[in-house]
Design a protein around this motif. Sequence first.
Motif, PDB file in Angstrom:
ATOM      1  N   UNK A 209       0.820  -1.215   0.000  1.00 11.53           N
ATOM      2  CA  UNK A 209       0.000   0.000   0.000  1.00 11.53           C
ATOM      3  C   UNK A 209       0.852   1.264   0.000  1.00 11.53           C
ATOM      4  N   UNK A 210       2.174   1.084   0.165  1.00 12.88           N
ATOM      5  CA  UNK A 210       3.125   2.219   0.161  1.00 12.88           C
ATOM      6  C   UNK A 210       2.799   3.256   1.249  1.00 12.88           C
ATOM      7  N   UNK A 211       2.287   2.789   2.360  1.00 14.70           N
ATOM      8  CA  UNK A 211       1.968   3.676   3.470  1.00 14.70           C
ATOM      9  C   UNK A 211       0.713   3.211   4.169  1.00 14.70           C
ATOM     10  N   UNK A 212       0.273   3.983   5.158  1.00 12.72           N
ATOM     11  CA  UNK A 212      -0.885   3.587   5.956  1.00 12.72           C
ATOM     12  C   UNK A 212      -2.080   4.523   5.785  1.00 12.72           C
ATOM     13  N   UNK A 213      -1.948   5.527   4.938  1.00  8.25           N
ATOM     14  CA  UNK A 213      -3.066   6.443   4.748  1.00  8.25           C
ATOM     15  C   UNK A 213      -3.986   5.943   3.636  1.00  8.25           C
ATOM     16  N   UNK A 214      -5.220   6.424   3.645  1.00  6.97           N
ATOM     17  CA  UNK A 214      -6.193   6.020   2.630  1.00  6.97           C
ATOM     18  C   UNK A 214      -5.767   6.444   1.226  1.00  6.97           C
ATOM     19  N   UNK A 215      -5.199   7.636   1.102  1.00  5.55           N
ATOM     20  CA  UNK A 215      -4.785   8.130  -0.217  1.00  5.55           C
ATOM     21  C   UNK A 215      -3.639   7.298  -0.790  1.00  5.55           C
ATOM     22  N   UNK A 216      -2.675   6.960   0.053  1.00  4.28           N
ATOM     23  CA  UNK A 216      -1.560   6.129  -0.422  1.00  4.28           C
ATOM     24  C   UNK A 216      -2.071   4.762  -0.860  1.00  4.28           C
ATOM     25  N   UNK A 217      -2.955   4.182  -0.061  1.00  4.22           N
ATOM     26  CA  UNK A 217      -3.489   2.863  -0.396  1.00  4.22           C
ATOM     27  C   UNK A 217      -4.317   2.908  -1.671  1.00  4.22           C
ATOM     28  N   UNK A 218      -5.130   3.925  -1.833  1.00  3.56           N
ATOM     29  CA  UNK A 218      -5.967   4.039  -3.033  1.00  3.56           C
ATOM     30  C   UNK A 218      -5.104   4.092  -4.287  1.00  3.56           C
ATOM     31  N   UNK A 236      -6.988  -6.308   4.674  1.00  2.00           N
ATOM     32  CA  UNK A 236      -6.330  -4.993   4.682  1.00  2.00           C
ATOM     33  C   UNK A 236      -5.644  -4.767   6.025  1.00  2.00           C
ATOM     34  N   UNK A 237      -4.446  -4.190   5.965  1.00  2.00           N
ATOM     35  CA  UNK A 237      -3.634  -4.015   7.164  1.00  2.00           C
ATOM     36  C   UNK A 237      -4.088  -2.923   8.096  1.00  2.00           C
ATOM     37  N   UNK A 238      -5.061  -2.092   7.676  1.00  2.00           N
ATOM     38  CA  UNK A 238      -5.594  -1.053   8.556  1.00  2.00           C
ATOM     39  C   UNK A 238      -6.918  -0.562   7.996  1.00  2.00           C
ATOM     40  N   UNK A 239      -7.665   0.141   8.837  1.00  2.00           N
ATOM     41  CA  UNK A 239      -8.937   0.716   8.395  1.00  2.00           C
ATOM     42  C   UNK A 239      -8.713   1.717   7.264  1.00  2.00           C
ATOM     43  N   UNK A 240      -7.664   2.528   7.389  1.00  2.00           N
ATOM     44  CA  UNK A 240      -7.403   3.536   6.363  1.00  2.00           C
ATOM     45  C   UNK A 240      -7.033   2.890   5.030  1.00  2.00           C
ATOM     46  N   UNK A 241      -6.288   1.788   5.088  1.00  2.00           N
ATOM     47  CA  UNK A 241      -5.977   1.037   3.868  1.00  2.00           C
ATOM     48  C   UNK A 241      -7.264   0.466   3.271  1.00  2.00           C
ATOM     49  N   UNK A 242      -8.177   0.037   4.125  1.00  2.00           N
ATOM     50  CA  UNK A 242      -9.465  -0.469   3.650  1.00  2.00           C
ATOM     51  C   UNK A 242     -10.234   0.628   2.905  1.00  2.00           C
ATOM     52  N   UNK A 247     -12.157   2.623  -2.371  1.00  2.00           N
ATOM     53  CA  UNK A 247     -12.213   3.707  -3.348  1.00  2.00           C
ATOM     54  C   UNK A 247     -11.546   3.332  -4.675  1.00  2.00           C
ATOM     55  N   UNK A 248     -10.658   2.351  -4.626  1.00  2.00           N
ATOM     56  CA  UNK A 248      -9.855   2.025  -5.813  1.00  2.00           C
ATOM     57  C   UNK A 248     -10.483   0.981  -6.721  1.00  2.00           C
ATOM     58  N   UNK A 249     -11.365   0.148  -6.173  1.00  2.00           N
ATOM     59  CA  UNK A 249     -11.859  -0.976  -6.982  1.00  2.00           C
ATOM     60  C   UNK A 249     -13.319  -0.760  -7.401  1.00  2.00           C
ATOM     61  N   UNK A 250     -13.692  -1.439  -8.460  1.00  2.00           N
ATOM     62  CA  UNK A 250     -15.060  -1.391  -8.980  1.00  2.00           C
ATOM     63  C   UNK A 250     -15.885  -2.435  -8.227  1.00  2.00           C
TER      64      UNK A 250
END
Length: 314
Positions: A209-218, A236-242, A247-250
Amino acid sequence: MAVTLKDVAKACGVSYSTVSKALKNSPLVKPNTKAYIQQKAAEMNYIPNHSARALVSKRSNTIGLIWPSVDRVAVTHLVSEINQALKLSGYAMILSIDGIDVASKKFLEFGCDGIIIFDEGPSTNLSPEVYQNIPVVAYGVDRDIDYPIINVNHYKAMIMAIESLLAKGVTQIDYIGDINTSDSRQIAKKNAIVDYCQQHHIYYRIIDSHGLSALEAESAVKQFYAQNELAPGIICGSYDITLGTLNAIDLDYNQPIIYSYDNIPHITKLNYPVHAIGVPTTEIANKVVEVLNQVITNGSIENVYNLEPHLNEK
């Protein structure tokens, strides 16, 4: 000039000690008298002098918390839970976003009664100058340090998620997490996935995910998703990654079963069904404060305090 306890006592026509007890909500003061004193103190804009009180009691009733991240929902929620648990124990919490060394030494200088730190491994080790002079409790994984640590067993949580997927007939798993990191909590999660899947011959992939924030994971998941189909089971390794993953998948095309580390109430409010794994944040917060209270009062009995992860299926 600042209003003092003596000023309030004179205005109320009672003794200094009666005012002091009333403002501490003591049961030794009659309810009507207590209410009158508290109202009068508020009208006079009386502000307690905590510094003077600390000189007498040798306690400041403040706890320093070293803030690990300002851009993650899960961490913010846990910090809020810790703050609430501290308030119920009679403490005020001071936050610092400075580095470990700077923040911990400032808390020591300010006369805090204790420090709470989010342990990420060797990079967050406190110096003896700090932990030998102030009670410290860490939140992280079981490892050898010189102050108590609350271990929420990230490794076991990941295995519980895998076994739950297997029970649902899912045998292909993608783990999305922060991989290239020195954070021992993230390393424990990844190692659990790799160890268990290899030992039991389960198909798995590790997506960084290249980090733990939602934006990095997306961003990371979008790049992966553009070239690959996702597995039917995702951890997913964290809620923010979730959040970033959703947001990233269809979700009209792919409808994987998703497990998210970080057992926080926010997961139940997501539009897509996500199962939570981990120790509930309220339980973590209460244990952190309970142990810190114990260390402040009597010293530590144990080096590691273990909590059991829960699996909440939506």
